[in-house]
Design an enzyme around this catalytic site. Sequence first.
Site, PDB file in Angstrom:
ATOM      1  N   GLY A  13      20.103 -27.075 101.408  1.00  0.00           N
ATOM      2  CA  GLY A  13      20.440 -27.968 102.508  1.00  0.00           C
ATOM      3  C   GLY A  13      20.232 -29.614 102.224  1.00  0.00           C
ATOM      4  O   GLY A  13      18.841 -29.850 101.979  1.00  0.00           O
ATOM      5  N   TYR A  16      19.432 -34.506 106.322  1.00  0.00           N
ATOM      6  CA  TYR A  16      18.648 -35.727 106.398  1.00  0.00           C
ATOM      7  C   TYR A  16      17.191 -35.336 106.052  1.00  0.00           C
ATOM      8  O   TYR A  16      16.210 -36.076 105.773  1.00  0.00           O
ATOM      9  CB  TYR A  16      18.372 -36.142 107.993  1.00  0.00           C
ATOM     10  N   VAL A  17      16.747 -34.107 106.112  1.00  0.00           N
ATOM     11  CA  VAL A  17      15.305 -33.601 105.655  1.00  0.00           C
ATOM     12  C   VAL A  17      15.412 -33.236 103.998  1.00  0.00           C
ATOM     13  O   VAL A  17      14.594 -33.907 103.540  1.00  0.00           O
ATOM     14  CB  VAL A  17      14.961 -32.634 106.405  1.00  0.00           C
ATOM     15  N   SER A 135      12.653 -26.268 107.070  1.00  0.00           N
ATOM     16  CA  SER A 135      13.336 -26.418 108.353  1.00  0.00           C
ATOM     17  C   SER A 135      12.205 -26.294 109.478  1.00  0.00           C
ATOM     18  O   SER A 135      11.280 -25.402 109.512  1.00  0.00           O
ATOM     19  CB  SER A 135      14.425 -25.499 108.593  1.00  0.00           C
ATOM     20  N   GLU A 165       8.223 -30.754 107.951  1.00  0.00           N
ATOM     21  CA  GLU A 165       8.296 -32.065 107.325  1.00  0.00           C
ATOM     22  C   GLU A 165       8.150 -33.070 108.517  1.00  0.00           C
ATOM     23  O   GLU A 165       8.826 -32.728 109.868  1.00  0.00           O
ATOM     24  CB  GLU A 165       9.774 -32.448 106.874  1.00  0.00           C
ATOM     25  N   LYS A 224       4.283 -27.900 113.965  1.00  0.00           N
ATOM     26  CA  LYS A 224       5.680 -28.875 113.971  1.00  0.00           C
ATOM     27  C   LYS A 224       6.199 -28.937 115.311  1.00  0.00           C
ATOM     28  O   LYS A 224       6.420 -30.066 115.622  1.00  0.00           O
ATOM     29  CB  LYS A 224       6.503 -28.248 112.827  1.00  0.00           C
ATOM     30  N   ASN A 228       5.965 -32.588 117.709  1.00  0.00           N
ATOM     31  CA  ASN A 228       7.138 -33.008 118.335  1.00  0.00           C
ATOM     32  C   ASN A 228       6.929 -32.960 119.879  1.00  0.00           C
ATOM     33  O   ASN A 228       7.733 -34.072 120.493  1.00  0.00           O
ATOM     34  CB  ASN A 228       8.618 -32.346 117.741  1.00  0.00           C
ATOM     35  N   SER A 273      12.653 -46.584 126.983  1.00  0.00           N
ATOM     36  CA  SER A 273      13.796 -46.835 126.601  1.00  0.00           C
ATOM     37  C   SER A 273      14.595 -45.993 127.535  1.00  0.00           C
ATOM     38  O   SER A 273      14.398 -45.307 128.288  1.00  0.00           O
ATOM     39  CB  SER A 273      13.841 -46.154 125.005  1.00  0.00           C
ATOM     40  N   CYS A 280      15.697 -33.479 116.794  1.00  0.00           N
ATOM     41  CA  CYS A 280      14.278 -32.735 116.620  1.00  0.00           C
ATOM     42  C   CYS A 280      13.930 -32.518 118.123  1.00  0.00           C
ATOM     43  O   CYS A 280      13.490 -31.321 118.464  1.00  0.00           O
ATOM     44  CB  CYS A 280      13.241 -33.274 115.944  1.00  0.00           C
ATOM     45  N   GLN A 282      14.509 -32.818 121.544  1.00  0.00           N
ATOM     46  CA  GLN A 282      15.002 -31.855 122.640  1.00  0.00           C
ATOM     47  C   GLN A 282      15.167 -30.159 122.096  1.00  0.00           C
ATOM     48  O   GLN A 282      14.536 -29.421 122.709  1.00  0.00           O
ATOM     49  CB  GLN A 282      16.491 -32.365 122.816  1.00  0.00           C
TER      50      GLN A 282
HETATM   51  C1  UDX Z   1      17.601 -29.527 109.678  1.00  0.00           C
HETATM   52  C2  UDX Z   1      17.224 -29.488 111.055  1.00  0.00           C
HETATM   53  O1  UDX Z   1      17.756 -30.157 112.132  1.00  0.00           O
HETATM   54  C3  UDX Z   1      15.609 -29.479 111.176  1.00  0.00           C
HETATM   55  O2  UDX Z   1      15.186 -28.838 112.391  1.00  0.00           O
HETATM   56  C4  UDX Z   1      14.835 -28.959 109.950  1.00  0.00           C
HETATM   57  O3  UDX Z   1      13.447 -29.341 110.225  1.00  0.00           O
HETATM   58  C5  UDX Z   1      15.537 -29.389 108.580  1.00  0.00           C
HETATM   59  O4  UDX Z   1      16.750 -29.096 108.832  1.00  0.00           O
HETATM   60  P1  UDX Z   1      18.637 -31.970 108.771  1.00  0.00           P
HETATM   61  O5  UDX Z   1      18.190 -31.822 107.309  1.00  0.00           O
HETATM   62  O6  UDX Z   1      18.444 -33.371 109.672  1.00  0.00           O
HETATM   63  O7  UDX Z   1      17.401 -31.210 109.729  1.00  0.00           O
HETATM   64  O8  UDX Z   1      19.846 -31.287 108.897  1.00  0.00           O
HETATM   65  P2  UDX Z   1      21.438 -31.395 108.446  1.00  0.00           P
HETATM   66  O9  UDX Z   1      21.548 -32.841 108.263  1.00  0.00           O
HETATM   67  O10 UDX Z   1      22.286 -30.800 109.184  1.00  0.00           O
HETATM   68  O11 UDX Z   1      21.311 -30.912 107.046  1.00  0.00           O
HETATM   69  C6  UDX Z   1      21.200 -29.414 106.898  1.00  0.00           C
HETATM   70  C7  UDX Z   1      22.220 -29.099 105.589  1.00  0.00           C
HETATM   71  O12 UDX Z   1      22.163 -27.557 105.279  1.00  0.00           O
HETATM   72  C8  UDX Z   1      23.610 -29.414 106.068  1.00  0.00           C
HETATM   73  O13 UDX Z   1      24.179 -30.415 104.756  1.00  0.00           O
HETATM   74  C9  UDX Z   1      24.476 -28.159 105.750  1.00  0.00           C
HETATM   75  O14 UDX Z   1      25.851 -28.055 105.145  1.00  0.00           O
HETATM   76  C10 UDX Z   1      23.384 -27.323 104.877  1.00  0.00           C
HETATM   77  N1  UDX Z   1      23.533 -25.744 104.975  1.00  0.00           N
HETATM   78  C11 UDX Z   1      23.552 -25.100 106.121  1.00  0.00           C
HETATM   79  C12 UDX Z   1      23.730 -25.056 103.738  1.00  0.00           C
HETATM   80  O15 UDX Z   1      23.735 -25.649 102.690  1.00  0.00           O
HETATM   81  N2  UDX Z   1      23.708 -23.533 103.951  1.00  0.00           N
HETATM   82  C13 UDX Z   1      23.589 -22.962 105.134  1.00  0.00           C
HETATM   83  O16 UDX Z   1      23.806 -21.733 105.203  1.00  0.00           O
HETATM   84  C14 UDX Z   1      23.573 -23.930 106.242  1.00  0.00           C
HETATM   85  C1  UDX Z   2      10.726 -37.400 115.206  1.00  0.00           C
HETATM   86  C2  UDX Z   2       9.437 -37.183 114.613  1.00  0.00           C
HETATM   87  O1  UDX Z   2       8.763 -38.431 114.844  1.00  0.00           O
HETATM   88  C3  UDX Z   2       9.149 -36.737 113.251  1.00  0.00           C
HETATM   89  O2  UDX Z   2       7.979 -36.589 112.970  1.00  0.00           O
HETATM   90  C4  UDX Z   2       9.759 -35.417 113.026  1.00  0.00           C
HETATM   91  O3  UDX Z   2       9.777 -34.951 111.839  1.00  0.00           O
HETATM   92  C5  UDX Z   2      11.188 -35.424 113.460  1.00  0.00           C
HETATM   93  O4  UDX Z   2      11.322 -35.971 114.756  1.00  0.00           O
HETATM   94  P1  UDX Z   2      12.785 -38.802 114.697  1.00  0.00           P
HETATM   95  O5  UDX Z   2      13.773 -38.004 115.471  1.00  0.00           O
HETATM   96  O6  UDX Z   2      13.525 -38.946 113.337  1.00  0.00           O
HETATM   97  O7  UDX Z   2      11.670 -38.160 114.253  1.00  0.00           O
HETATM   98  O8  UDX Z   2      12.619 -40.222 115.197  1.00  0.00           O
HETATM   99  P2  UDX Z   2      11.398 -40.804 116.125  1.00  0.00           P
HETATM  100  O9  UDX Z   2      11.101 -42.122 115.559  1.00  0.00           O
HETATM  101  O10 UDX Z   2      10.424 -39.970 116.462  1.00  0.00           O
HETATM  102  O11 UDX Z   2      12.227 -41.205 117.578  1.00  0.00           O
HETATM  103  C6  UDX Z   2      12.732 -40.126 118.233  1.00  0.00           C
HETATM  104  C7  UDX Z   2      13.464 -40.692 119.609  1.00  0.00           C
HETATM  105  O12 UDX Z   2      12.752 -41.264 120.297  1.00  0.00           O
HETATM  106  C8  UDX Z   2      14.302 -41.805 119.278  1.00  0.00           C
HETATM  107  O13 UDX Z   2      15.575 -41.709 120.065  1.00  0.00           O
HETATM  108  C9  UDX Z   2      13.387 -43.231 119.596  1.00  0.00           C
HETATM  109  O14 UDX Z   2      14.368 -44.396 120.143  1.00  0.00           O
HETATM  110  C10 UDX Z   2      12.650 -42.534 120.870  1.00  0.00           C
HETATM  111  N1  UDX Z   2      11.288 -43.220 120.943  1.00  0.00           N
HETATM  112  C11 UDX Z   2      10.610 -43.170 120.037  1.00  0.00           C
HETATM  113  C12 UDX Z   2      11.327 -44.086 122.196  1.00  0.00           C
HETATM  114  O15 UDX Z   2      12.270 -44.162 123.027  1.00  0.00           O
HETATM  115  N2  UDX Z   2      10.164 -44.834 122.571  1.00  0.00           N
HETATM  116  C13 UDX Z   2       9.277 -44.668 121.464  1.00  0.00           C
HETATM  117  O16 UDX Z   2       8.078 -45.282 121.702  1.00  0.00           O
HETATM  118  C14 UDX Z   2       9.359 -43.956 120.190  1.00  0.00           C
END
Ligand code: UDX
Ligand code: UDX
Length: 480
Positions: A13, A16-17, A135, A165, A224, A228, A273, A280, A282
């Site tokens: 994978g 983003y993570v 994940s 993460e 985790k 969140n 906001s 993550c 929702q």
């Molecule tokens: C995802 C989840 O949303 C999050 O909850 C978790 O903590 C980490 O993985 P993110 O990295 O943001 O977060 O997801 P995404 O950017 O969609 O990356 C997942 C990748 O896995 C994609 O590039 C997808 O192509 C890949 N994938 C998915 C595989 O390589 N094999 C699979 O079977 C399914």
């Molecule tokens: C979140 C968690 O922070 C992180 O630890 C976890 O690994 C993944 O989910 P992320 O979704 O990347 O990270 O961004 P985050 O900075 O937490 O913001 C989430 C949403 O909340 C954004 O839409 C942000 O604009 C909003 N937010 C955040 C607010 O509206 N007000 C705040 O004070 C903080």
Amino acid sequence: MNTKTITNICCIGAGYVGGPTMAVIAEKCPHVKVTVVDLNEQRIADWNDTDLDKLPIYEPGLADVVAESRDRNLFFSTDVDQAIDEAEMIFISVNTPTKTYGVGKGMAADLKYIELCARQIARVSKDDKIIVEKSTLPVRTAEALRTILTSTGNGNKFQILSSPEFLAEGTAVQDLHAPDRVLIGGEESIEGQSAIQSLVDVYANWVPRENIVTTRVWSSELSKLTANAFLAQRVSSINAISALCERTGADVDEVAHAIGRDSRIGAKFLKSSVGFGGSCFQKDILNLVYLCRHFNLPEVADYWEQVIIMNDYQKHRFAKNVIDTLFNTVTGKKIAFLGWAFKKDTNDTRETAALYVADELLQDRAEIHVYDPKVTEEQIFADLEYLQNHRIGKYVKQGEEMDMDEIRNLVTVHNDPYTAMHSAHAISILTEWDEFKTYDWQKVYNEMLKPAFVFDGRNITSKEELKEIGFEVYNIGKGK
Ligand code: UDX
Ligand code: UDX
């Protein structure tokens, strides 16, 4: 205890993570070979692109980290089998979306990708391995992984660790370089503790030992989801107060500042906001709610579900205010959107509030002109299209499915913020990009239709300055 020193890591994978996390592990552990694999060939090609502007993910500082390690000890590949075979430790970082079908639809996490990974690891492995869940997963997924690995494998031993993460997008590199804590959960057996130690040793290359927290697997998995849920709850709490502020004339930023000075409450994550987004919050809360219902805890489930209901309400309230203020109709009116990403400094749009606000305005046939510094036109239309087929959530459900041709006629994506705002009836600020603060607002005003409305969903502009120029300004949580 016989602890294995890790020299070869694979991560399944490259999202983003997985991408940023592995890039930082490779940077900080030059003696460890790190291979990131993904089924998506284009994504891997982008990670390997010599032009670092083409990396599939935009994160401040990420390009430098990738440039330092790539092709030294950091590799991106589509050869999943080979990477699994060579690795001593395998991170699973594939996506776990909310199920859109069948049992648990709209609530539970879809674990099909996780299961596929487990089956592939079982099939390919020729020796013992440590599997790390990166994940975010429902509690007790490790057990499911273990069952698949031990019943379909070739007799090899697998230790399953949970190491969620906590990085936030937009600050991923910073968060990975100096995490508040790293969490590692493992079995209580000697083998489990030894696997934990192997991963502790990887992180200890740059994270102080006291910031590495070890727990049992299930506590780690639940931590985790809980982290969140607590973070999202803070945003929904301050957003609930913002509605009251608007009615009473109090100022939500002043209230947030005042309560944040209480060290028990703390100042962070109190920014009112237009609503939280991201991949993550929702998803994880829905997951938590589903778990609570599954374990017959309806009161607990309802309690957490309210965080999402409040967030849906906040997005709806914002959109409704735009329509109400523009004399109860936005049909045929040009509304400029500043920002589409779910927060600044990322090109990620998953669950972005902008999409839901756009949908409500499009239902009334507004003409939306979007400018976002990092999100592509292709992505914006893909988001709008996806929503048409996935009308889940109270207000989105009330809307009717729209034809994509009609949406393409109504939505225009701009590369220049000034053309997006030219001749507009109103401007909606949906993302808090810093550059929005630096615009020549006098010029914007001169070129807009009058009365010129600004709806600042992030409270980043100066209400006084804009009013001085002549704008009608609406903020979140501030009376007129
Ligand atoms: C995802 C989840 O949303 C999050 O909850 C978790 O903590 C980490 O993985 P993110 O990295 O943001 O977060 O997801 P995404 O950017 O969609 O990356 C997942 C990748 O896995 C994609 O590039 C997808 O192509 C890949 N994938 C998915 C595989 O390589 N094999 C699979 O079977 C399914
Ligand atoms: C979140 C968690 O922070 C992180 O630890 C976890 O690994 C993944 O989910 P992320 O979704 O990347 O990270 O961004 P985050 O900075 O937490 O913001 C989430 C949403 O909340 C954004 O839409 C942000 O604009 C909003 N937010 C955040 C607010 O509206 N007000 C705040 O004070 C903080």
